[in-house]
Scaffold this active site. Sequence first.
Site: not given
Ligand code: EPZ
Length: 425
Positions: A116, A121, A398
């Site tokens: 995105c 992601r 959103r």
């Molecule tokens: C959640 O996203 C939130 N979304 C995000 O909020 C928030 O920014 C994020 O957590 C971090 O706090 C929801 O809860 C719906 P992550 P998520 O998995 O779960 C890497 C907003 O604005 N990663 O903790 O997708 C990833 O690339 C949104 O409300 C991997 O490498 O976040 C990122 O760099 C945006 N492999 C980091 O971890 C994976 O399999 C954090 O991602 C998963 C993640």
Amino acid sequence: METIRINGGRKLGGEIDIQGSKNAALPILAACVLVDGVSVIHNCPDLTDVSAAAEILCHLGCTVTRQGHTLTVDSRNISCYNIPTRLMSRMRSSIVFLGSILSRTGKAELCAPGGCEIGLRPIDLHLSALRSMGVAIDESQGTLYCYINDSIRSNVITLSFPSVGATENIMLAAVFAKGTTTILNAAREPEIGDLAAFLNRCGCKVKVSGGGTILIEGVKKAHSVEHTVIPDRIVTLTYMAATAAAGGDVLLKKTQPQHFLTVNHIFEKAGCNVNCTNNSVRITRNGRLRCVRDIRTMPYPGFPTDAQAPVMAMLCLAKGTSVMVENIFESRFKHVCELAKMGAKIKIEDKVALIDGVEALYGANVNAIDLRAGGSLAVAGVAAQGTTVIGSVHHIDRGYENIVECLRAIGADAERSDMDERFPG
Ligand code: EPZ
């Protein structure tokens, strides 16, 4: 295109009741798939992402009704296990339905969400954890075909990064597994605790320890449940940043300051007064903001990445040079070019943002590139001299419920307009 117009430059004053948390409500709605009964969810924010999750639930065979901020989900008749691409593409965090659909039906079919505006992601942590629990996952042309031969196996899973979504998916996949699943280095965000509270209320057995360990003891089924979603800490921080940027005295109610204590400290370093009770925060800013040089986004309880854009907008007006480091997502500075249109002086070097404070920002026509970038433009808009028109407000809708009404409640001159020739298409 729908836009939000803000005539800025006036001090803010008044109060807002903070909405329920988007990032708690979404995994809780996914968890409703586990429930062989009815889930009544209070304080559920009225957001387009929540509507997208409700559409997925209806597609799976649930009935969903909304009365004000209460959503009622009847999930007794789950009739399918796939999520069509048109629904997955509306909200990438729908990937969290994978764990609950697998637990309820033994199989799942959905497209990989893809990247995105803020980054690639990936979901490798989700998939490797589920595979270690005995889930067979074939990835073919962007679709995930998942099935369980016998039953989901409990396991000890150590996450290489405390991914919020991966933690949630493992929790939802483990609730009916034989034995106890342990997640080490789990995410510790308050939204994880709220999901655990929901699961325990519907008869699951989830134990969250403070140190990032979560234990899920498998049970036979999940029964009807009633739950109230926690307040949205990022929305709270956004309106705090707006008050800090414009100046004034604002009271934010129905929130939970213990969910963002580390950020309060940043507002105080910037020269604001922050007074918290257990369910409210009052923020005042009179003199000029001071720069803050050491903001690094980190997993909870560190500075939240979702607050980076709104707080950056406020620091554009601080005296001196502020430094923000974005450690979580690889391209979460898309709001910088929009803030620059308003007179902000920001330099980006890899994941470091250097924000040279200016005396004033000026109204401009800008675009909300993503959800929190949109929040940052609202923060800048209330503080800017003149009129700011924000396009692509669907990104803002959103995650921010009734943002125009909330800004007006604290004295901002804001309005939503349906069409604006400066934002065609
Ligand atoms: C959640 O996203 C939130 N979304 C995000 O909020 C928030 O920014 C994020 O957590 C971090 O706090 C929801 O809860 C719906 P992550 P998520 O998995 O779960 C890497 C907003 O604005 N990663 O903790 O997708 C990833 O690339 C949104 O409300 C991997 O490498 O976040 C990122 O760099 C945006 N492999 C980091 O971890 C994976 O399999 C954090 O991602 C998963 C993640």
